[in-house]
Motif scaffolding. Structure first.
Motif, short mmCIF file in Angstrom:
data_model
loop_
_atom_site.label_atom_id
_atom_site.label_comp_id
_atom_site.label_asym_id
_atom_site.label_seq_id
_atom_site.Cartn_x
_atom_site.Cartn_y
_atom_site.Cartn_z
N ALA A 97 0.88 -1.08 0.12
CA ALA A 97 -0.22 0.00 0.25
C ALA A 97 0.81 1.36 0.06
CB ALA A 97 -0.93 -0.09 1.41
N GLY A 98 1.88 1.24 -0.57
CA GLY A 98 2.83 2.52 -0.91
C GLY A 98 4.09 2.41 0.14
N GLY A 99 4.08 1.48 1.00
CA GLY A 99 5.21 1.88 1.92
C GLY A 99 6.73 1.62 1.33
N GLY A 100 6.59 0.51 0.25
CA GLY A 100 7.86 0.16 -0.38
C GLY A 100 8.02 -1.42 -0.21
N LEU A 101 8.02 -1.89 -1.16
CA LEU A 101 8.09 -3.30 -1.18
C LEU A 101 9.27 -4.19 -0.47
CD1 LEU A 101 6.14 -5.57 -2.40
CD2 LEU A 101 7.52 -5.58 -4.48
N ILE A 102 10.47 -3.76 -0.85
CA ILE A 102 11.69 -4.25 -0.33
C ILE A 102 12.09 -3.38 1.10
CG2 ILE A 102 14.10 -5.32 -0.58
CD1 ILE A 102 11.63 -6.83 -2.29
N THR A 103 12.45 -2.01 0.57
CA THR A 103 12.96 -1.16 1.56
C THR A 103 11.79 -0.06 1.62
OG1 THR A 103 14.22 -0.01 -0.27
CG2 THR A 103 15.47 -1.73 1.05
N PRO A 104 11.79 0.78 2.91
CA PRO A 104 10.77 1.81 2.93
C PRO A 104 10.98 2.83 1.69
CG PRO A 104 12.28 1.25 5.01
CD PRO A 104 12.83 0.54 3.99
N LYS A 105 9.82 3.11 1.37
CA LYS A 105 9.78 4.22 0.42
C LYS A 105 10.23 5.69 1.08
CE LYS A 105 6.47 6.40 -2.75
NZ LYS A 105 5.08 6.40 -3.06
N HIS A 106 9.74 6.13 2.13
CA HIS A 106 10.18 7.25 2.75
C HIS A 106 11.22 6.87 3.81
CE1 HIS A 106 6.85 8.96 0.51
NE2 HIS A 106 5.90 8.06 1.11
N SER A 107 12.32 7.78 3.83
CA SER A 107 13.14 7.37 4.94
C SER A 107 13.17 7.96 6.18
CB SER A 107 14.54 7.67 4.21
OG SER A 107 14.57 9.09 3.82
N VAL A 108 12.14 8.96 6.28
CA VAL A 108 11.83 9.58 7.82
C VAL A 108 10.45 9.29 7.87
CG1 VAL A 108 12.00 11.71 8.91
CG2 VAL A 108 13.79 11.38 7.16
N LEU A 109 10.07 8.67 9.10
CA LEU A 109 8.84 8.38 9.48
C LEU A 109 8.31 9.64 10.14
CD1 LEU A 109 9.32 5.07 10.91
CD2 LEU A 109 7.69 5.50 8.90
N GLY A 110 7.21 9.47 10.46
CA GLY A 110 6.49 10.60 11.36
C GLY A 110 5.35 11.33 10.50
N VAL A 111 4.01 11.22 10.80
CA VAL A 111 2.98 11.85 10.28
C VAL A 111 2.36 13.10 10.89
CG1 VAL A 111 2.75 9.94 8.90
CG2 VAL A 111 1.38 10.04 10.86
N ASP A 112 2.50 13.24 12.02
CA ASP A 112 1.70 14.27 12.89
C ASP A 112 2.74 15.22 13.08
OD1 ASP A 112 -0.75 13.23 13.02
OD2 ASP A 112 -0.59 12.07 15.16
N VAL A 113 2.40 16.73 12.67
CA VAL A 113 3.23 17.73 12.84
C VAL A 113 2.43 18.93 13.56
CG1 VAL A 113 2.83 18.51 10.42
CG2 VAL A 113 4.92 19.22 11.57
N ALA A 114 3.20 19.58 14.43
CA ALA A 114 2.60 20.75 14.88
C ALA A 114 3.98 21.68 15.00
CB ALA A 114 2.20 20.88 16.22
N GLY A 115 3.80 22.89 14.37
CA GLY A 115 5.08 23.98 14.29
C GLY A 115 4.90 25.01 13.68
N VAL A 116 5.97 25.85 13.37
CA VAL A 116 5.71 26.87 12.76
C VAL A 116 6.24 27.28 11.32
CG1 VAL A 116 6.59 29.31 13.14
CG2 VAL A 116 6.03 28.13 15.15
N VAL A 117 5.53 28.03 10.41
CA VAL A 117 5.85 28.01 9.19
C VAL A 117 7.13 29.04 8.96
CG1 VAL A 117 5.14 29.04 6.95
CG2 VAL A 117 3.59 27.85 8.25
N VAL A 118 8.15 28.38 8.31
CA VAL A 118 9.38 29.34 8.25
C VAL A 118 9.80 29.37 6.54
CG1 VAL A 118 10.29 28.71 10.55
CG2 VAL A 118 10.58 27.22 8.64
N GLY A 119 8.98 28.78 6.02
CA GLY A 119 9.30 29.16 4.33
C GLY A 119 8.00 28.66 3.79
#
Ligand SMILES: NC(=O)c1ccc[n+]([C@@H]2O[C@H](COP(=O)([O-])OP(=O)(O)OC[C@H]3O[C@@H](n4cnc5c(N)ncnc54)[C@H](OP(=O)(O)O)[C@@H]3O)[C@@H](O)[C@H]2O)c1
Length: 324
Positions: free
Chosen positions: A57-79
């Motif tokens: 379902a998009g995670g990457g068949l052999i190795t992870p597709k995205h190298s940095v995990l984490g989906v929930d974010v709270a922060g400040v717009v800096v760009g």
């Protein structure tokens, strides 16, 4: 910037604290300085690739597709990207990056503006980080799939976890009679969130009690689909949000089939990041109707430990990581 990266699926031991280049926002993206993130079962599943379907379902068949995990974010717009106009530099925002490139286990991340919402004034970054995936899952599962408006009696199985603690409160927001299922140690917590009745699943199996519900939200644990069906009122709705692998496959494969006969509906559900729903949750929180429940706080460097804690499956509310 610092980020936790992973190149292969496995335990939290495969995560490496790495120095990465600062991300650059695409035209429709904002660059966010992350103040807090939270851990979801989603991260755990994408770390371990369990169930296997995560890979398909998009995670990457052999190795992870995205190298940095984490989906929930709270922060400040800096760009801001060239065409990004919804937010201004300095705005406090929160959102769910699960439909994008993930990446919240880092100091900075870019995000499509339409998946972000302003953090309500009275909400801290750590509380805001607890909301996006779990809060939206609870809201969408109950309101949109479970048609909670037409239900009287609602049961939440797995009421003490990240999604469950939001689900109990959202169901009470809709003024429903809520039965929460959790273990003994969480009874006081779910009562304090407004549950009208609490069932300790170690002592009692609600699927054989003879009691029926108009809406059942299955967030954790395991009961067979047939047992859930037996606990539904004649036109009741069962929504499978998560739980054991068998439960997920039963809802996906048998749910549509069983729903063909009679007036009950049994279905699997997948949350979609939605800034309007985030804003709705922000309003509920602002009005005091919903309170993000935080079980544990971790520092950024302890993200592997935070994942281990979540992965043990006993979190009572959300596990939050604070960067600032
Ligand atoms: N479909 C979607 O879009 C979506 C979105 C978000 C999450 N999810 C899924 O929803 C599930 C829960 O996510 P979460 O973030 O709430 O996880 P979580 O915070 O890790 O859930 C932990 C909670 O599960 C409860 N639990 C464990 N075994 C149980 C059992 N046998 N019966 C009842 N409760 C039990 C525990 O309560 P006790 O301590 O009382 O045992 C604990 O409080 C996961 O499978 C996740 O993948 C799906």
């Amino acid at each position: 910037m610092k980020a936790f990266t992973y190149r292969r699926y496995g335990s939290p031991d495969v995560l490496q604290l790495t120095e990465l280049a600062m991300p650059v926002p695409a035209d429709n993206e904002a660059l966010i300085e992350i103040h807090a993130t939270s851990i979801n079962a989603f991260d755990w599943r994408h770390l371990k690739a369990v169930p296997f379907i995560v890979r398909l379902a998009g995670g990457g068949l052999i190795t992870p597709k995205h190298s940095v995990l984490g989906v929930d974010v709270a922060g400040v717009v800096v760009g801001l990207g060239r065409n990004a106009s919804r937010f201004q530099l300095g705005d406090a925002v929160f959102g769910d990056l699960s439909a994008q490139h993930f990446g919240a286990f880092a100091e900075y991340v870019t995000a499509i503006e339409s998946d972000l919402a302003p953090i309500p004034k009275n909400l801290s970054f750590e509380s805001a980080a607890a909301v996006p995936m779990a809060g939206c899952a609870a809201l969408q599962a109950l309101r949109d799939i479970g048609e909670i408006e037409r239900a009287e009696k609602v049961l939440i199985n797995g009421a003490a976890g990240g999604v469950g603690t939001f689900a109990v409160q959202v169901a009470k927001y809709f003024k429903k009679d809520v039965t929460a299922v959790c273990d003994n140690k969480s009874i006081d917590l779910v009562k304090s969130l407004g549950a009208d009745k609490v069932i300790d699943y170690v002592q009692e199996d609600f699927t054989i009690s003879g009691q029926c519900y108009d809406l059942i939200l299955a967030v954790n644990g395991y009961h067979s689909l047939i047992n859930y069906k037996r606990s539904l009122s004649p036109s009741g709705i069962y929504v499978m949000c998560g739980g054991a692998t068998a439960q997920i496959f039963q809802a996906l494969l048998l749910g549509p089939l069983l729903s063909q006969f009679g007036t009950q509906k049994l279905c699997a559900f997948s949350a979609t990041p939605n800034s309007n729903d985030l804003a709705t949750l922000g309003e509920m929180i602002g009005a005091g109707d919903v309170v993000p429940v935080i079980d544990k706080r971790y520092s950024f460097d302890d993200i592997p430990d935070a994942l281990r804690y979540l992965g043990a499956g006993k979190a009572c509310g959300k596990v939050v990581v604070c960067l600032k």
